[in-house]
Design an enzyme around this catalytic site. Structure first.
Site, PDB file in Angstrom:
ATOM      1  N   PHE A   1       0.841  -1.371  -0.030  1.00  0.00           N
ATOM      2  CA  PHE A   1      -0.121   0.051   0.040  1.00  0.00           C
ATOM      3  C   PHE A   1       0.759   1.135  -0.018  1.00  0.00           C
ATOM      4  O   PHE A   1       0.426   2.305  -0.324  1.00  0.00           O
ATOM      5  CB  PHE A   1      -0.849   0.139   0.983  1.00  0.00           C
ATOM      6  CG  PHE A   1      -0.341   0.660   2.328  1.00  0.00           C
ATOM      7  CD1 PHE A   1       0.427  -0.099   3.264  1.00  0.00           C
ATOM      8  CD2 PHE A   1      -0.889   1.962   2.733  1.00  0.00           C
ATOM      9  CE1 PHE A   1       0.823   0.503   4.489  1.00  0.00           C
ATOM     10  CE2 PHE A   1      -0.267   2.378   3.974  1.00  0.00           C
ATOM     11  CZ  PHE A   1       0.600   1.775   4.601  1.00  0.00           C
ATOM     12  N   LYS A   2       2.151   1.145   0.519  1.00  0.00           N
ATOM     13  CA  LYS A   2       2.793   2.438   0.475  1.00  0.00           C
ATOM     14  C   LYS A   2       3.139   3.188  -0.945  1.00  0.00           C
ATOM     15  O   LYS A   2       3.392   4.018  -1.117  1.00  0.00           O
ATOM     16  CB  LYS A   2       4.197   2.016   1.175  1.00  0.00           C
ATOM     17  CG  LYS A   2       4.012   1.526   2.554  1.00  0.00           C
ATOM     18  CD  LYS A   2       5.232   1.342   3.410  1.00  0.00           C
ATOM     19  CE  LYS A   2       5.127   1.279   4.652  1.00  0.00           C
ATOM     20  NZ  LYS A   2       4.476  -0.090   5.007  1.00  0.00           N
ATOM     21  N   ASP A   3       2.991   2.201  -1.931  1.00  0.00           N
ATOM     22  CA  ASP A   3       2.934   2.775  -3.278  1.00  0.00           C
ATOM     23  C   ASP A   3       1.981   3.945  -3.491  1.00  0.00           C
ATOM     24  O   ASP A   3       2.143   4.963  -4.287  1.00  0.00           O
ATOM     25  CB  ASP A   3       2.805   1.647  -4.464  1.00  0.00           C
ATOM     26  CG  ASP A   3       3.937   0.832  -4.768  1.00  0.00           C
ATOM     27  OD1 ASP A   3       4.937   1.362  -4.305  1.00  0.00           O
ATOM     28  OD2 ASP A   3       3.619  -0.500  -4.825  1.00  0.00           O
TER      29      ASP A   3
END
Ligand SMILES: *Cc1c(COP(=O)(O)O)cnc(C)c1O
Length: 465
Positions: free
Chosen positions: A111-113
């Site tokens: 999810f950090k993208d």
């Protein structure tokens, strides 16, 4: 829109300065001077909008005075155009009331993208008009490093130095970092633990003579721009499940309290969130803090969900700021006490203010494995260990039966194939878009965990301020 430090120091800054700075000089974190709100009509108007248009509507108040809507839309279109799913963060149904919000369709499968793809473009955009070269320094236990490297590789006026603990990240995670051969990307394997790597980064920021020679910046979740980008998918998912007419609950696998804090911001902005479930593994400082007021640091137990293996949750300070009535001086005193004693009591009256919105659960390794198995057997879905912890917490939560519960699916199962296979007997294949990861050449240096060595390495390669 202006931002100030949670510890009350310094002048208010605009979005551009806050993005480039990361941490406030007094050690606090930046927060908006007040929470913007979206009316019921404005939320209803998000129905049917694309992810990019939703992102523009939700983030516009935070970047006001710095970026126009058109500029914001251009950046979001570029950032989210790199996702492999047309819905960017699609919902997948688990059973009658449980849903997964799939946040792993970006380039590095976590999810950090969602946040970092935008932050990389914001850095480039803000540096274009400045006579500054940024040196980004970070420590990673896996996911942040690969997402930040992908977002910054090849961008003008930025170098990134990423420290990871040698031999203690998965091979997929290491290769996602070390096979990026852009000249502005520098991977360092530290002979030590993640805590050693993080301590080295903090020491470099604190070393005035070193920090003074370079424009240092951070991309960990203390950076406000990352949290802002994460607020968007709470709106996107809730609207699809019936908001604003219907309340929705979210269960969030939590480490540094960044992702769940973005949900708190969405609630503050007016999204009807019935409940935010803070899911932890056995590293349960946040569960102890929210359920019993005991925020005291223990030792980290390594688990199959490494991004949740933390003791101090940096973004928790942003929640504490609101719980202190947004009084920076009062919070500064609390944080100084905490830094000295490594323990903090959160009074019952303070907790009462958020108890309706935020609850917590601690899930042990058996509960995690059971959730993976049930998802596979019940709906044919393979989920990663972090997602499994949040899904287990969602299923045990005390939420009214007519409220749908959305579990944030924060990583692709193929990032943690061994744990998934142990629980389900299935080995998740890597998606095609990262296909030749194991054939690509790697580049990184292994160094001892000593400040002098690391600083000398960086000084040789970074561009002075
Ligand atoms: C970073 C991460 C988390 C924790 O998110 P926070 O914002 O630090 O609470 C959970 N799951 C995965 C897969 C992550 O990479």
């Amino acid at each position: 829109m202006l931002y100030r430090s949670t510890r009350g120091g310094g002048e208010p800054l605009d979005f551009e300065r806050v993005t480039l700075a990361g941490l406030a000089p007094d050690g606090g974190l930046y927060v908006p001077e007040s929470w913007p709100s979206l009316s019921r009509e404005a939320i209803a108007a998000l129905r049917g909008l694309s992810y990019v248009d939703t992102a523009v509507a939700v983030m516009a108040p935070f970047v006001e005075g710095v970026l126009s809507r058109e500029e914001l839309k251009g950046l979001c279109t570029a950032a989210y155009g790199r996702f492999s799913h047309a819905a960017v963060t699609p919902l997948a149904q688990v059973d009658e009331r449980h849903w997964l919000l799939e946040l792993f369709h970006g380039p590095t499968l976590a999810f950090k993208d969602v946040a970092l793809q935008l932050v990389g473009l914001l850095f480039e955009r803000f540096l274009a008009n400045r006579d500054t070269h940024l040196t980004v320094i970070g420590a990673t236990s896996g996911d942040t490093g690969s997402a930040a490297i992908d977002a910054l590789a090849g961008r003008a006026k930025v170098d990134i130095f990423m420290l990871h603990p040698a031999g203690r990240v998965s091979e997929v995670q290491r290769r996602q970092m070390t096979t990026v051969l852009a000249p502005n990307v520098h991977n360092i394997a530290i002979e030590g633990s993640f805590d050693d790597a993080q301590a080295l980064v903090k020491a470099m920021f604190a070393d005035q003579s070193f920090a003074g020679r370079f424009s240092l910046s951070a991309v960990n979740s203390i950076n406000w721009a990352r949290l802002m980008a994460q607020v968007v998918y709470y709106f996107y998912a809730a609207v699809r499940l019936g908001a604003p007419e219907r309340e929705v609950a979210f269960s969030v696998p939590t480490g540094n309290f960044g992702d769940v804090f973005a949900g708190y911001v969405a609630a503050k902005m007016g999204l009807p969130i019935a409940r935010l479930i803070v899911a932890t593994n056995v590293n349960d400082i946040l569960h102890r803090a929210l359920s019993a007021g005991d925020y005291s640091v223990g030792t980290v137990t390594p688990t199959a969900a490494p991004s949740m293996d933390i003791q101090v949750s940096s973004n928790f300070e942003r929640l504490l700021f609101d719980l202190h009535g947004r009084d920076g001086a009062a919070l500064k005193q609390t944080m100084t006490g905490f830094e000295a004693t490594k323990t903090m009591a959160i009074g019952a009256n303070m907790r009462a203010g958020i108890a309706d919105l935020l609850t917590s659960a601690r899930i042990d390794p058996d509960g995690m494995a059971l959730a993976m198995r049930e998802a596979w057997q019940g709906s044919g879905q393979l989920i990663d260990p972090h997602t499994a912890i949040a899904l287990a917490a969602a299923k045990s939560a005390d939420v009214p039966a007519d409220v749908p519960i959305v579990t944030l699916a924060t990583a692709h199962p193929a990032k943690f194939p061994d744990a998934v296979e142990r629980a389900t007997g299935q080995r998740p294949p890597l998606p095609g878009r990262v296909g030749d990861l194991f054939a690509r050449a790697e580049r990184y240096d292994t160094l001892p965990a000593t400040l002098e060595v690391i600083e000398a390495y960086i000084a040789e390669r970074a561009v002075p301020a």
